[in-house]
Design an enzyme around this catalytic site. Sequence first.
Site, short mmCIF file in Angstrom:
data_model
loop_
_atom_site.label_atom_id
_atom_site.label_comp_id
_atom_site.label_asym_id
_atom_site.label_seq_id
_atom_site.Cartn_x
_atom_site.Cartn_y
_atom_site.Cartn_z
N LYS A 53 -5.70 -9.31 37.53
CA LYS A 53 -4.32 -8.89 37.66
C LYS A 53 -3.89 -9.87 36.06
CE LYS A 53 -4.14 -11.64 41.65
NZ LYS A 53 -3.81 -12.02 42.56
N SER A 69 -3.45 -15.70 38.13
CA SER A 69 -3.66 -16.83 38.71
C SER A 69 -4.12 -15.67 40.25
CB SER A 69 -3.11 -17.70 39.27
OG SER A 69 -3.75 -18.93 39.41
N ASP A 70 -5.21 -16.32 40.86
CA ASP A 70 -5.76 -16.55 42.28
C ASP A 70 -6.79 -17.58 42.70
OD1 ASP A 70 -6.07 -13.39 43.59
OD2 ASP A 70 -8.14 -14.51 44.34
N GLN A 71 -6.10 -17.47 44.12
CA GLN A 71 -7.03 -18.28 44.87
C GLN A 71 -7.69 -17.70 46.27
OE1 GLN A 71 -4.42 -21.04 47.87
NE2 GLN A 71 -5.33 -22.46 45.96
#
EC number: 3.6.1.-
Length: 191
Positions: A53, A69-71
Amino acid sequence: MMPRLILASTSAYRRQLLSRLQLEFDTGRPEVDEQPQSGEAPSALASRLAAEKAAAVAVRLPGAWVIGSDQVADLDGQALGKPGTRAQAQAQLTAMSGRTVRFHTAVSLIGPERELHALDLTEVQLRALTPAEIERYLDAEPALDCAGSFKCEGLGISLFDAIRSQDPTALVGLPLIALARLLREAGFHLP
Protein backbone atom coordinates in the site's frame (compact mmCIF):
# COMPACT_ATOMS: atom_id res chain seq x y z
CA MET A 1 10.77 22.12 6.83
CA MET A 2 9.14 18.75 7.41
CA PRO A 3 8.92 16.39 4.45
CA ARG A 4 5.53 15.70 2.93
CA LEU A 5 3.66 12.91 4.71
CA ILE A 6 0.99 10.78 3.02
CA LEU A 7 -1.33 8.18 4.54
CA ALA A 8 -1.92 5.46 1.94
CA SER A 9 -5.47 4.79 3.05
CA THR A 10 -9.01 6.02 2.61
CA SER A 11 -9.97 4.67 6.04
CA ALA A 12 -11.56 7.28 8.30
CA TYR A 13 -10.35 5.25 11.30
CA ARG A 14 -6.71 5.43 10.24
CA ARG A 15 -7.00 9.11 9.30
CA GLN A 16 -8.43 9.89 12.73
CA LEU A 17 -5.68 7.92 14.48
CA LEU A 18 -2.85 9.55 12.51
CA SER A 19 -4.22 13.01 13.31
CA ARG A 20 -3.47 12.29 16.99
CA LEU A 21 0.26 12.67 16.20
CA GLN A 22 -0.40 16.30 15.17
CA LEU A 23 1.53 16.09 11.92
CA GLU A 24 0.24 17.53 8.67
CA PHE A 25 -0.56 14.81 6.16
CA ASP A 26 -2.52 14.07 3.03
CA THR A 27 -4.13 10.81 1.99
CA GLY A 28 -3.77 8.70 -1.12
CA ARG A 29 -5.72 5.69 -2.31
CA PRO A 30 -3.55 2.59 -2.63
CA GLU A 31 -4.52 0.26 -5.44
CA VAL A 32 -3.34 -3.19 -4.35
CA ASP A 33 -4.65 -6.73 -4.61
CA GLU A 34 -5.38 -7.74 -1.03
CA GLN A 35 -5.76 -11.46 -1.73
CA PRO A 36 -3.50 -13.69 0.37
CA GLN A 37 -0.83 -15.68 -1.40
CA SER A 38 -0.97 -19.46 -1.13
CA GLY A 39 0.14 -20.54 2.35
CA GLU A 40 0.81 -16.96 3.48
CA ALA A 41 0.69 -16.57 7.27
CA PRO A 42 -1.59 -13.82 8.65
CA SER A 43 1.35 -11.78 10.00
CA ALA A 44 3.19 -12.05 6.66
CA LEU A 45 0.03 -11.01 4.79
CA ALA A 46 -0.43 -7.91 6.98
CA SER A 47 3.24 -6.96 6.56
CA ARG A 48 3.19 -7.47 2.79
CA LEU A 49 -0.01 -5.50 2.28
CA ALA A 50 1.16 -2.58 4.46
CA ALA A 51 4.36 -2.35 2.40
CA GLU A 52 2.52 -2.71 -0.93
CA LYS A 53 0.00 0.00 0.00
CA ALA A 54 2.77 2.44 0.93
CA ALA A 55 4.77 1.57 -2.21
CA ALA A 56 1.73 1.97 -4.49
CA VAL A 57 1.26 5.56 -3.34
CA ALA A 58 4.99 6.39 -2.96
CA VAL A 59 5.67 5.64 -6.63
CA ARG A 60 3.23 8.45 -7.55
CA LEU A 61 4.73 10.94 -5.05
CA PRO A 62 8.53 10.91 -5.19
CA GLY A 63 10.14 12.67 -2.24
CA ALA A 64 7.21 12.09 0.10
CA TRP A 65 7.10 9.75 3.07
CA VAL A 66 4.17 7.35 2.74
CA ILE A 67 2.50 5.35 5.51
CA GLY A 68 0.84 2.05 4.64
CA SER A 69 -0.98 -0.09 7.16
CA ASP A 70 -2.91 -3.32 7.12
CA GLN A 71 -4.54 -5.57 9.67
CA VAL A 72 -5.27 -9.28 9.46
CA ALA A 73 -7.28 -11.10 12.10
CA ASP A 74 -6.65 -14.77 12.65
CA LEU A 75 -8.42 -17.52 14.50
CA ASP A 76 -6.26 -20.61 14.99
CA GLY A 77 -3.89 -19.46 12.24
CA GLN A 78 -6.70 -18.98 9.71
CA ALA A 79 -6.99 -15.41 8.38
CA LEU A 80 -10.38 -13.76 8.84
CA GLY A 81 -11.17 -11.18 6.20
CA LYS A 82 -13.61 -8.30 6.34
CA PRO A 83 -17.00 -10.00 6.40
CA GLY A 84 -18.72 -7.91 3.72
CA THR A 85 -22.14 -9.42 4.47
CA ARG A 86 -24.21 -9.80 7.60
CA ALA A 87 -24.28 -13.59 7.21
CA GLN A 88 -20.48 -13.71 7.08
CA ALA A 89 -20.22 -11.36 10.09
CA GLN A 90 -22.60 -13.67 12.00
CA ALA A 91 -20.47 -16.68 11.08
CA GLN A 92 -17.24 -14.94 12.15
CA LEU A 93 -18.63 -13.79 15.49
CA THR A 94 -20.08 -17.24 16.17
CA ALA A 95 -16.73 -18.90 15.41
CA MET A 96 -14.87 -16.40 17.63
CA SER A 97 -17.29 -16.66 20.55
CA GLY A 98 -15.43 -17.54 23.76
CA ARG A 99 -12.09 -17.70 21.94
CA THR A 100 -8.93 -15.67 21.42
CA VAL A 101 -8.47 -13.88 18.11
CA ARG A 102 -5.08 -12.51 17.09
CA PHE A 103 -4.84 -9.23 15.18
CA HIS A 104 -1.65 -8.63 13.20
CA THR A 105 -1.36 -4.91 12.44
CA ALA A 106 1.53 -3.89 10.20
CA VAL A 107 2.76 -0.42 9.34
CA SER A 108 5.26 0.60 6.68
CA LEU A 109 6.87 3.99 6.17
CA ILE A 110 8.42 4.41 2.74
CA GLY A 111 10.39 7.51 1.85
CA PRO A 112 13.24 8.69 -0.27
CA GLU A 113 15.65 5.74 -0.49
CA ARG A 114 14.45 4.22 2.79
CA GLU A 115 11.81 1.82 4.08
CA LEU A 116 10.86 1.22 7.71
CA HIS A 117 8.46 -1.47 8.93
CA ALA A 118 6.83 -2.63 12.16
CA LEU A 119 4.31 -5.28 13.18
CA ASP A 120 2.08 -5.31 16.26
CA LEU A 121 0.22 -8.29 17.69
CA THR A 122 -2.98 -7.78 19.67
CA GLU A 123 -4.90 -10.65 21.22
CA VAL A 124 -8.60 -10.24 21.88
CA GLN A 125 -10.43 -12.68 24.14
CA LEU A 126 -14.09 -12.65 23.19
CA ARG A 127 -16.63 -13.64 25.78
CA ALA A 128 -19.07 -16.45 25.04
CA LEU A 129 -21.73 -14.85 22.84
CA THR A 130 -25.28 -16.06 22.41
CA PRO A 131 -26.89 -15.94 18.97
CA ALA A 132 -29.23 -13.22 20.29
CA GLU A 133 -26.28 -11.09 21.45
CA ILE A 134 -24.63 -11.44 18.04
CA GLU A 135 -27.88 -10.37 16.35
CA ARG A 136 -28.29 -7.37 18.68
CA TYR A 137 -24.71 -6.32 18.06
CA LEU A 138 -25.04 -6.55 14.28
CA ASP A 139 -28.35 -4.66 14.40
CA ALA A 140 -26.70 -1.84 16.36
CA GLU A 141 -23.30 -1.76 14.65
CA PRO A 142 -22.95 -3.75 11.42
CA ALA A 143 -19.14 -3.86 11.22
CA LEU A 144 -19.03 -5.38 7.75
CA ASP A 145 -15.87 -3.43 6.79
CA CYS A 146 -13.83 -4.52 9.83
CA ALA A 147 -11.56 -7.51 10.28
CA GLY A 148 -13.18 -9.71 12.92
CA SER A 149 -16.67 -8.26 12.36
CA PHE A 150 -16.55 -5.77 15.24
CA LYS A 151 -15.51 -2.20 15.99
CA CYS A 152 -13.48 -2.09 19.19
CA GLU A 153 -13.74 1.71 19.21
CA GLY A 154 -17.53 1.38 19.39
CA LEU A 155 -20.05 -1.08 20.80
CA GLY A 156 -17.82 -3.99 19.77
CA ILE A 157 -15.85 -3.53 22.99
CA SER A 158 -18.83 -5.07 24.82
CA LEU A 159 -18.07 -8.39 23.11
CA PHE A 160 -14.66 -8.72 24.82
CA ASP A 161 -13.41 -10.30 28.00
CA ALA A 162 -9.86 -8.95 27.57
CA ILE A 163 -7.37 -7.31 25.21
CA ARG A 164 -3.63 -7.99 25.33
CA SER A 165 -1.51 -5.54 23.37
CA GLN A 166 1.49 -3.27 23.55
CA ASP A 167 -0.42 -0.63 21.58
CA PRO A 168 -4.17 -0.07 22.03
CA THR A 169 -4.38 1.87 18.74
CA ALA A 170 -3.21 -1.16 16.76
CA LEU A 171 -6.58 -2.85 17.14
CA VAL A 172 -8.27 0.11 15.42
CA GLY A 173 -5.91 -0.32 12.46
CA LEU A 174 -2.83 1.90 12.86
CA PRO A 175 -0.26 1.14 15.60
CA LEU A 176 0.68 4.67 16.67
CA ILE A 177 3.40 3.68 19.13
CA ALA A 178 5.30 1.82 16.41
CA LEU A 179 4.50 4.48 13.80
CA ALA A 180 5.77 7.29 16.05
CA ARG A 181 9.03 5.36 16.48
CA LEU A 182 9.36 4.94 12.69
CA LEU A 183 8.57 8.61 12.06
CA ARG A 184 11.21 9.75 14.57
CA GLU A 185 13.69 7.39 12.90
CA ALA A 186 12.84 9.02 9.55
CA GLY A 187 13.49 12.50 10.96
CA PHE A 188 9.99 13.70 11.82
CA HIS A 189 9.79 15.87 14.93
CA LEU A 190 7.64 14.20 17.55
CA PRO A 191 7.94 14.56 21.33
